[in-house]
Design an enzyme around this catalytic site. Structure first.
Site, PDB file in Angstrom:
ATOM      1  N   SER A 332     -13.715 -27.792  39.175  1.00  0.00           N
ATOM      2  CA  SER A 332     -12.306 -27.374  39.136  1.00  0.00           C
ATOM      3  C   SER A 332     -11.632 -27.396  40.503  1.00  0.00           C
ATOM      4  CB  SER A 332     -12.209 -25.975  38.541  1.00  0.00           C
ATOM      5  OG  SER A 332     -12.616 -26.032  37.199  1.00  0.00           O
ATOM      6  N   HIS A 375      -5.785 -20.579  26.408  1.00  0.00           N
ATOM      7  CA  HIS A 375      -4.941 -19.790  27.293  1.00  0.00           C
ATOM      8  C   HIS A 375      -3.555 -19.564  26.726  1.00  0.00           C
ATOM      9  CE1 HIS A 375      -7.990 -21.153  30.254  1.00  0.00           C
ATOM     10  NE2 HIS A 375      -7.753 -19.954  30.807  1.00  0.00           N
ATOM     11  N   CYS A 388      -7.005 -23.445  33.931  1.00  0.00           N
ATOM     12  CA  CYS A 388      -6.968 -23.921  32.557  1.00  0.00           C
ATOM     13  C   CYS A 388      -7.248 -25.419  32.489  1.00  0.00           C
ATOM     14  CB  CYS A 388      -5.589 -23.630  31.949  1.00  0.00           C
ATOM     15  SG  CYS A 388      -5.419 -24.325  30.287  1.00  0.00           S
TER      16      CYS A 388
END
Lengths: 638, 370
Positions: A332, A375, A388
Site C-alpha cells: 500500500s 469502506h 482503501c
C-alpha cells in the site's frame, strides 16, 4: 732473448742450436695459445663489467636491499557528529621467522598449547607459507588475546623464531553496528591480487570486501611505508638504509546518525528487514540498517566454512543488505504513487467519491479490499487514511499502467538510486512494454489493478520507498541518497565535502503532493488511520502502511498470522515523514514476514523518529497532538 | 758447490721474485677484504696466509741452493712419496664438503694433491729428458708417462677432486706436446681423446660433477642451488663496472652472497672492488709472470731445465686460466684455486716450490752441465 749483453760467466750449453730452435718454436706456439686465452678473459671482463655492468649493479642491489612493508593505518569512519564508528587498534599477531628457527616442529608444538590452537591448523599455515623466502615473517595466529601475549613475551627465549608482529586492525564501535553499511575487511584473495596489477597489495593484506570499506578502499587504505634494509645472504639485517613512513588512509565522516541507527537496530532486534532514514531536503542518509546484523569481526581472520554455511542457511538472510539489495512488493505504500498520478492526471479530484463494497468486480474476478465489509463512500482523504484498496483499484483502472509508471519512475522507483554501495537492486516498475520484453506476454488490464495497490509486478527496495517518501515530503525534488559528509586526508585537510545531488523533479503538481501528504498525516493521526502506531507526541508525522503479500494463498485466509509458516507471512511496510508542516526526515521500515505494516513496522519508525526529535523539539515548540493517543488502533488494517 | 755463490747471486731472478710478490700482495689485500667481516676464531686468515707466504719464501731459499739437476735422480723417490700422501689422504684424510682432500697435521691441513701436481711435473720432466732421443716419442714410449700420470690422477679422482685431477691431465698434455712427438703418435692421441670424452662422461663422472657441468651450461635453470655460484660470481664481477666499488666496499662479498670468496672465488671479490681497471691490472701482471716463465724455458742451460720450467709454467697458467674462466662464468665450477692469490697453504707452498725451481733454473743458466 739469448743474446744478452750482460753475461756472468760463460754459457756452456748442452742444448744444440737445432734443439734450441725447436724449443723456441714451441715456446712461441705456447705463448700464442696463452695470449689468445688471456684475450678471451679480457674480452669476458669487458663484457661483464662494462657492457653488462649496469645490469649486474642492479642485481647486486636487489641482492643486498630488502624492502620491508610497513602497513598504513586505515582511515577512520565517524558518524555525522564525530562519533567513531570504525577506528584502529593494534593487534598482536604471532609470526614465525623461518630464518631464525628453520625447524618448525617444536615451535608448533609449543605454540599449539599456548595459543589453544590445533596442531593441524598451525601446520596448514606453515605449509601455506612454505614457498615464501625465509626472511618473510609467516603469520601463525592473528590478534591473540592479552593473556597469551603476556605469556609469549615472558617465554620468548624458550621460543626461538617466534615473534610478535604488531599491526593496525579495525576496531568497531560495536561488532554489529551498521554492519552491512560499513562492511567487513578480509584477506585479499588470489584473484583480487591478480586483477590489481599495481604493487599496492601483497598477499595477506586486509582489504574492504563489502560496504563503505570496499567502496572507498582506495582512499581508506592509505599508502604503505617501506623500510629499506641491507641484508646479507642469510637475510640478517646489517643496517638500515632508508625509511619511508606509511601514509594513513583518509578519514570518512558519514552522514549517518549513530544514535538513530542504534535506535533503529534496537527496534529491529529479533526481526528481519530494513530501516532507512533520509534527510528530505538533501538526500543525506541518516539510517541504513539491515537486520539481522552480521558480525564484522567474524571475517577478520577468514570466516570458517561452518559460520559461512550458517549465514547462508539462515532464513532471515543476514547476508543481504536489505535496504538496497532486498526487493519487495511495495504494497500500500505504492498508493502514494497512484494518488499522485490520479490527481495530477485529473482522473480524480480530492472530492471524487468511490463506493467500496469490499471488492471490485473486474474482468471476471473479484478484487478484494482488505476490509471485507467495505469502506462505503470513500474520497481521497479517507482512501489514504484508511488505505482503501477499491478506491485505488478504480484510480489505477482509470490511469492505465503506463501513466502510473511515469509517476512511479519520477519518484525514483524502478531504478537504482545511485547510493554509492555495491549491488544495489533496481526493482521493477511494470509497463506494457516491460511485460512484453520480460515475460513475452501482453498486458492484462486486471494486472493494472494489482499494480495500483503495490502488488503484482511491482518490486521496490526500502531505499527507493524512503526516497519516494522524502521526495513527497520536500515538495517534489528527487535527491540522490548520499552518505559521505566529508573526507579528510591524513593531514586533516578536506578532500571532499557533501553537496546535494538532484536527480530530477517529480511529475505531478504541488497541490497533488500536498493533498497526498495531508492524507498520510491523517493515516497516522486520525481515528481510523492505519499508521496510528507511529504517532509521536509533539511532532506531527505523516505515514503510510503497507503489506506486501509474499504468496497469494487462499489457504491461509483468515488464519491468525502466528499460525502461518514464517516464510509465507506478509512483509510489513511503513514509510513516513516528519514534521508534517516542514518535513526534515523520511523514515522507511520494512519487516520481512512481519505481518501488517501498521502493527509491525510503524512502531519501529516511531522509535527512530522519537530519537530524532528527542531534545530537538521542546515542550514550548511542540505542536498539539491532533488526535488523542489513546484512540483505538485502526484494526490490523491495510 | 759454493764456488759459484757470487755468480748465482748476481744471476738471481729479482724480476720473477718481484712479480710473485706483487701478485701475492694483491692476494693478501684481497684476502683481508674477503674475510675481515667474518667472525673468526684464532689467527685471522690473512695473517695465516702471510705466514704461509714467508714460509714459502724460505722454502724457495732452500730450493735454489741445490742444483735443480739433482731432481733427475730424486724424481722416483719424490713420486713415490707423492702417491703415498695421496693414499694417506684417502685413508685417514678429513672429509670436507663430501671429499677427502686433507691430511691433518695439527698446525696445518695438508692437501697432498697440491704437491702431487709439482711432483708429476718433475717426474715427467725427468722421464722425457732421459728418454729423449731427438727423434720424437712413439706411442709405446708414451705408455710410461701416461701410467705415471694416471696413478695420481685416479687417486685424486677418488677423493673426489675433478679440478685437480683434470689439472694433471692438462699438465701431462702440455708437457708431452712440448717434447717432440711423432706425427702419427699425435694423430692417434687426438683421436683417442675425442672418443674417450663421451665415455668418461658416461662412466667416470659422479652425478654432482655432471650436474655442475649441466648447470654451467644453463645456470639460470637452477638459480637457488648449483647455478647459484656462477650467477653470484657474475653479479659480483659485473657490478664492479669500470672502477669497482672500492676496497672493502664490495657488497656481494661482504654480505656473503659470494661462496668460497677467499679461496676459489677470490678474484670475484677483487673484480667487484677494483672494477675493470683493477681486473686488467691483475691479469696483466699474471700474464707478465707467465711470459717471464717462458723466458726461463728458453734461457735454461739444458733440456731438462727447459722441460721442467715449461711444466711448471703450464701448471701455474692452466690453474689460473681455469680459475678465472670459472669465476667469469666461462667454465663450469670445479675446485681450482688461483695460484698465489687464493687462500690456502698447500696451493701456495706448491706454487712457491714451482717458482723456486724456476728461479733455480734461471740462476744456473750459465753454469756448465753437471
Amino acid at each position: 732473448m739469448v743474446l744478452r749483453k750482460r753475461r756472468v760467466g760463460t754459457r756452456i750449453d748442452n742444448i744444440d742450436d737445432a734443439d734450441l730452435l725447436l724449443l723456441k718454436k714451441r715456446v712461441d706456439i705456447a705463448t700464442m695459445v696463452i695470449i689468445s686465452l688471456i684475450a678471451i678473459l679480457i674480452a669476458r671482463l669487458w663484457y661483464l663489467q662494462i657492457h653488462l655492468g649496469e645490469d649486474y649493479s642492479h642485481q647486486a642491489e636487489e641482492n643486498r636491499v630488502r624492502v620491508q612493508v610497513i602497513q598504513a593505518p586505515r582511515g577512520i569512519i565517524t558518524d555525522r557528529r564525530g562519533t567513531v564508528i570504525v577506528g584502529n587498534r593494534p593487534s598482536f599477531n604471532v609470526v614465525w621467522m623461518k630464518e631464525d628457527a628453520p625447524n618448525p616442529d617444536e615451535v608448533i608444538k609449543a605454540l599449539a598449547g599456548i595459543l589453544h590452537l590445533d596442531i593441524p591448523v598451525l601446520l596448514d599455515r606453515v605449509r601455506a607459507g612454505s614457498s615464501q623466502p625465509p626472511y618473510m615473517p609467516l603469520r601463525l595466529a592473528e590478534d591473540i588475546p592479552w593473556a597469551e601475549l603476556v605469556y609469549l613475551e615472558n617465554h620468548r627465549y624458550q621460543l626461538p623464531g617466534v615473534r610478535i608482529e604488531v599491526l593496525p586492525t579495525r576496531q568497531y564501535l560495536n561488532d554489529e553496528f551498521a554492519s552491512h553499511f560499513i562492511g567487513y575487511l578480509g584477506e585479499i584473495n588470489k584473484k583480487e591480487l591478480e586483477t590489481r596489477a599495481d604493487d599496492i597489495y601483497q598477499g595477506g593484506d586486509q582489504v574492504g570486501k563489502t560496504g563503505v570499506e570496499a567502496r572507498h578502499e582506495a582512499q581508506l587504505r592509505g599508502e604503505k611505508g617501506r623500510n629499506y634494509v641491507e641484508v646479507d645472504v642469510r637475510g640478517f639485517e646489517q643496517q638500515q638504509l632508508q625509511v619511508q613512513e606509511p601514509l594513513p588512509g583518509a578519514d570518512f565522516s558519514l552522514t549517518l546518525d549513530a544514535d538513530l541507527q542504534q535506535a533503529a537496530e534496537r527496534a529491529m532486534a529479533g526481526k528481519a528487514g530494513a530501516v532507512v532514514a533520509l534527510e528530505v531536503n538533501t538526500g543525506r542518509v541518516l539510517v541504513l540498517a539491515s537486520a539481522p546484523a552480521i558480525k564484522l569481526t567474524q571475517w577478520a581472520g577468514g570466516i570458517s566454512q561452518k559460520d559461512w554455511q550458517a549465514l547462508l542457511d539462515n532464513p532471515m538472510k543476514p547476508l543481504v543488505n536489505k535496504p538496497l539489495q532486498g526487493v519487495y512488493a511495495p504494497g500500500s505504500t505504492y498508493k502514494i504513487v497512484t494518488a499522485l498520478a490520479g490527481l495530477s492526471e485529473g482522473v480524480i479530484t480530492p472530492d471524487t467519491v468511490i463506493n467500496c463494497t469490499g471488492s471490485l468486480f473486474f474482468g471476471n474476478r473479484h478484487y478484494g479490499c482488505w476490509k471485507h465489509g467495505g469502506h462505503g463512500a470513500v474520497n481521497l482523504h479517507r482512501a489514504l487514511t484508511e488505505s482503501c484498496d477499491v478506491y485505488f483499484y478504480t484510480v489505477g483502472q482509470r490511469l492505465g499502467v503506463d501513466r502510473l509508471a511515469q509517476y512511479a519512475k519520477s519518484l525514483g522507483l524502478g531504478a537504482v538510486s545511485g547510493i554509492d554501495l555495491e549491488n544495489e537492486k533496481a526493482g521493477v516498475v511494470p509497463t506494457k512494454v516491460w511485460k512484453k520484453q520480460a515475460r513475452k506476454e501482453s498486458w492484462q488490464d486486471g494486472e493494472t489493478l494489482s499494480v495500483a495497490i503495490g502488488q503484482g509486478f511491482d518490486a521496490t527496495t526500502p531505499l527507493q520507498i524512503c526516497r519516494m517518501t522524502a521526495t513527497l515530503a520536500n515538495g517534489g525534488t528527487l535527491y540522490r541518497p548520499q552518505y559521505v559528509e566529508a573526507v579528510a586526508d591524513a593531514d586533516g585537510k578536506f578532500v571532499s565535502r557533501f553537496t546535494p545531488l538532484v536527480d530530477g523533479e517529480v511529475k505531478g503538481s504541488r497541490e497533488a503532493l500536498a493533498l497526498v501528504r495531508a492524507g498520510l498525516v491523517s493515516a497516522v493521526n486520525e481515528k481510523h488511520g492505519t499508521g496510528s502506531q507511529a504517532r509521536l507526541e509533539g511532532v506531527l508525522v505523516g505515514g503510510k502502511t503497507g503489506t506486501a503479500q509474499v504468496v497469494r494463498l487462499e489457504h491461509y485466509k483468515g488464519v491468525a498470522a502466528a499460525n502461518i509458516p514464517y516464510k509465507y507471512r506478509d512483509h510489513a511496510w511503513f514509510t513516513c515523514f516528519a514534521p508534517a508542516d516542514k518535513p526534515e526526515i523520511a523514515v522507511t521500515v520494512l519487516v520481512e514476514h512481519g505481518g501488517h505494516g501498521g502493527s509491525a513496522a510503524a512502531p519501529v519508525a516511531r522509535e527512530v523518529l522519537k530519537q530524532y526529535f528527542a531534545g530537538k523539539i521542546g515542550p514550548s515548540e511542540g505542536g498539539q497532538p491532533l488526535a488523542p493517543s489513546a484512540s483505538e488502533p485502526a484494526g490490523d488494517a491495510d | 758447490m759454493w764456488r759459484f755463490d757470487r755468480r748465482l747471486l748476481l744471476n738471481f731472478d729479482w724480476v720473477l721474485l718481484g712479480t710473485v710478490l706483487v701478485i701475492g700482495a694483491m692476494g693478501l689485500l684481497n684476502l683481508y677484504s674477503a674475510t675481515f667481516m667474518a667472525a673468526s676464531y684464532g689467527t685471522p686468515l690473512y695473517l695465516k696466509q702471510v705466514y704461509f707466504f714467508v714460509g714459502g719464501l724460505l722454502l724457495i731459499l732452500a730450493i735454489i741452493s741445490i742444483d735443480y739437476r739433482r731432481l733427475i735422480t730424486w724424481n722416483y723417490p719424490l713420486y713415490g712419496a707423492g702417491l703415498l700422501l695421496l693414499g694417506a689422504a684417502l685413508l685417514l684424510g678429513r672429509t670436507v664438503g663430501g671429499s677427502q682432500r686433507w691430511i691433518p697435521l695439527g698446525f696445518f691441513n695438508l692437501q697432498p694433491s697440491e704437491p702431487a701436481k709439482v711432483i708429476l711435473v718433475i717426474t715427467l720432466a725427468s722421464y722425457y729428458y732421459r728418454k729423449d732421443t731427438g727423434k720424437g716419442f712413439t706411442l709405446r714410449e708414451l705408455a710410461v708417462p701416461v701410467l705415471l700420470t694416471l696413478a695420481p690422477f685416479l687417486l685424486i679422482m677418488k677423493q673426489p677432486d675433478l679440478g685437480t685431477a683434470l689439472m694433471l691431465g692438462f699438465v701431462f698434455v702440455s708437457m708431452t706436446l712440448f717434447v717432440k712427438l711423432k706425427w702419427l703418435t699425435l694423430g692417434v692421441l687426438l683421436t683417442f681423446c675425442i672418443t674417450t670424452v663421451p665415455v668418461g662422461w658416461m662412466y667416470f663422472l659422479k652425478p654432482y660433477q655432471k650436474q655442475r657441468i649441466e648447470t654451467f651450461l644453463n645456470p639460470e635453470g637452477d638459480p637457488r642451488n648449483a647455478g647459484y655460484h656462477i650467477i653470484q660470481s657474475k653479479i659480483a664481477v659485473g657490478s664492479g663496472m669500470k672502477l669497482g666499488k672500492g676496497y672493502l666496499k664490495g657488497t656481494q662479498g661482504h654480505l656473503d652472497f659470494l661462496p668460497e670468496r677467499h679461496t676459489d672465488f677470490a678474484f670475484s671479490v677483487w673484480a667487484e672492488e677494483w672494477g675493470f681497471v683493477g681486473s686488467i691490472f691483475f691479469v696483466a701482471t699474471y700474464f707478465f709472470l707467465i711470459l717471464w716463465g717462458m723466458n726461463v724455458v728458453i734461457s735454461s742451460r739444458d733440456k731438462f731445465g727447459a722441460i721442467l720450467a715449461f711444466g711448471i709454467i703450464s701448471l701455474i697458467f692452466w690453474q689460473a686460466f681455469i680459475n678465472l674462466a670459472m669465476v667469469l662464468g666461462l667454465l663450469p665450477v670445479v675446485g681450482m684455486p688461483l695460484p698465489l692469490f687464493s687462500y690456502g697453504g698447500s696451493s701456495l707452498f706448491a706454487t712457491l716450490v714451482g717458482i723456486g725451481i724456476l728461479m733455480n733454473i734461471r740462476m744456473r743458466r750459465y753454469l756448465a752441465p753437471m
